[in-house]
Scaffold this motif. Sequence first.
Motif, short mmCIF file in Angstrom:
data_model
loop_
_atom_site.label_atom_id
_atom_site.label_comp_id
_atom_site.label_asym_id
_atom_site.label_seq_id
_atom_site.Cartn_x
_atom_site.Cartn_y
_atom_site.Cartn_z
N GLN A 49 0.85 -1.18 0.00
CA GLN A 49 0.00 0.00 0.00
C GLN A 49 0.90 1.24 0.00
O GLN A 49 2.12 1.13 0.11
CB GLN A 49 -0.90 -0.02 1.25
N ASP A 50 0.30 2.41 -0.11
CA ASP A 50 1.09 3.64 -0.21
C ASP A 50 2.04 3.82 0.97
O ASP A 50 3.14 4.38 0.81
CB ASP A 50 0.17 4.87 -0.30
N VAL A 56 4.77 -4.57 5.10
CA VAL A 56 4.84 -4.01 6.44
C VAL A 56 4.70 -2.50 6.37
O VAL A 56 5.26 -1.85 5.48
CB VAL A 56 6.19 -4.36 7.12
N LYS A 57 3.96 -1.92 7.31
CA LYS A 57 3.83 -0.47 7.33
C LYS A 57 5.20 0.18 7.56
O LYS A 57 6.02 -0.33 8.33
CB LYS A 57 2.87 -0.04 8.42
N GLU A 58 5.42 1.30 6.90
CA GLU A 58 6.68 2.04 7.04
C GLU A 58 6.99 2.32 8.51
O GLU A 58 8.16 2.24 8.94
CB GLU A 58 6.59 3.35 6.26
N THR A 59 5.97 2.63 9.29
CA THR A 59 6.18 2.97 10.70
C THR A 59 6.61 1.77 11.54
O THR A 59 7.00 1.94 12.70
CB THR A 59 4.89 3.57 11.29
N ASN A 60 6.55 0.57 10.98
CA ASN A 60 6.90 -0.64 11.73
C ASN A 60 8.30 -1.16 11.43
O ASN A 60 8.69 -2.19 11.98
CB ASN A 60 5.89 -1.75 11.45
N GLU A 104 15.52 -7.37 4.09
CA GLU A 104 15.86 -6.26 3.19
C GLU A 104 14.61 -5.69 2.54
O GLU A 104 13.74 -6.44 2.08
CB GLU A 104 16.82 -6.75 2.11
N VAL A 105 14.53 -4.37 2.50
CA VAL A 105 13.43 -3.70 1.80
C VAL A 105 13.65 -3.85 0.30
O VAL A 105 14.70 -3.47 -0.23
CB VAL A 105 13.35 -2.21 2.18
N VAL A 106 12.66 -4.42 -0.40
CA VAL A 106 12.80 -4.64 -1.85
C VAL A 106 11.80 -3.83 -2.67
O VAL A 106 11.91 -3.77 -3.90
CB VAL A 106 12.67 -6.14 -2.19
N GLU A 107 10.83 -3.19 -2.00
CA GLU A 107 9.86 -2.36 -2.69
C GLU A 107 9.25 -1.41 -1.67
O GLU A 107 9.09 -1.77 -0.50
CB GLU A 107 8.78 -3.23 -3.34
N VAL A 108 8.91 -0.20 -2.11
CA VAL A 108 8.30 0.77 -1.19
C VAL A 108 7.06 1.38 -1.82
O VAL A 108 6.97 1.54 -3.05
CB VAL A 108 9.29 1.90 -0.82
N GLY A 109 6.07 1.70 -0.98
CA GLY A 109 4.89 2.41 -1.43
C GLY A 109 5.21 3.84 -1.80
O GLY A 109 6.23 4.40 -1.38
N ARG A 110 4.32 4.48 -2.53
CA ARG A 110 4.64 5.79 -3.11
C ARG A 110 4.74 6.89 -2.06
O ARG A 110 5.33 7.95 -2.34
CB ARG A 110 3.63 6.16 -4.19
N LYS A 111 4.19 6.69 -0.86
CA LYS A 111 4.28 7.71 0.18
C LYS A 111 5.38 7.44 1.20
O LYS A 111 5.55 8.19 2.17
CB LYS A 111 2.94 7.86 0.90
#
Length: 337
Positions: A23-24, A122-126, A63-70
């Motif tokens: 999600q974003d 996973v939510k960015e805040t987590n 490892e982070v492999v993709e990020v939402g647009r926000k």
Amino acid sequence: MRAVVIERPHQWQVTDVPDPTPQDDEVIVSVSACGVCGTDLHIFEGDFPSNLPLIPGHEFAGEVVEVGRKVRSVKVGDFVAVHPNKPCLLCDFCREGSEHLCENLQAYGVHIPGGFAQFVAVKETNVYKAEGLTPLQAAWAEPLSCCLHGLNKVGVKSGEKALVIGCGPIGLLFVQLLLVHGASEVVAVDLSKERLSVAKQMGASVTLQPDEFASSHKDIAPNGFAFVVEASGNPKAVELGLKVVRAGGRFLQFGVCPTEATVNFSPFAIYRKEITIVGSFSLGKEMPQALNLLMSGRVKVDVLTTHQMGLDGFGEAVKLMREAKSLKVQLLPNSGS
């Protein structure tokens, strides 16, 4: 992607499930390591409220492999540890700052898809950056945070004599944390001689089996222990621990007893000795503190991880834990096995 799915109590499989899409406000984490926790065992056996079918696993890093647009705070390629809790932020407990007591709490690997999978949304805040740690070490950030949550609620005074009952992975973390926070001496009690040997490695000055402790604790601490941590979840251990808290001392109930369990203790002793009894559940905002301790090397976890295996090893991990033949088992979802 491949994932462990618990279909119903005692029934699981490694199967192909759709890859998650962010999600974003989410990132996709490629899971490097995920610890198998007692909670996972309880979910598997149907003894813990959960949402089945479920991809379990809440002690994970990758490892982070993709990020939402926000997403702004992390980028593709960052190595992160994950805080599993998703509070609603709207109930009274959340608004009071006790998000871990949220009335509508969700958690990765308990209610929503978790870390026994190749990828997790996973939510960015987590997510918390964990550069400098190995996957083995970073996957300990969540259980270490839980221990810190309990310890921060009670506190350790410099020079105190402390007791840890139960030398599983959590108890062995507490042995180290108590010393880091200023305890002069930590006594460790467990049925397993092997686990007591590890407690000695972790800095425990005295290690005893329960029968030995029952007959000798007054020689070790004539007035009792200033701080007692119950980390086994055995009701008999709770009773034992409450009996040996000194006047003005504190008792931390960390072990997860069966929901229907009861214990016998003296209310008069609690009153007369002014004993403080504190419960500790989950974690709050301790993840940065835990990561700093792991990075510093002050808390050592490599020796506490006794087994690492691929997703297909989940059944073996459950067996090892049930038979107390392991300390921490970690699954490596992208190991190819």
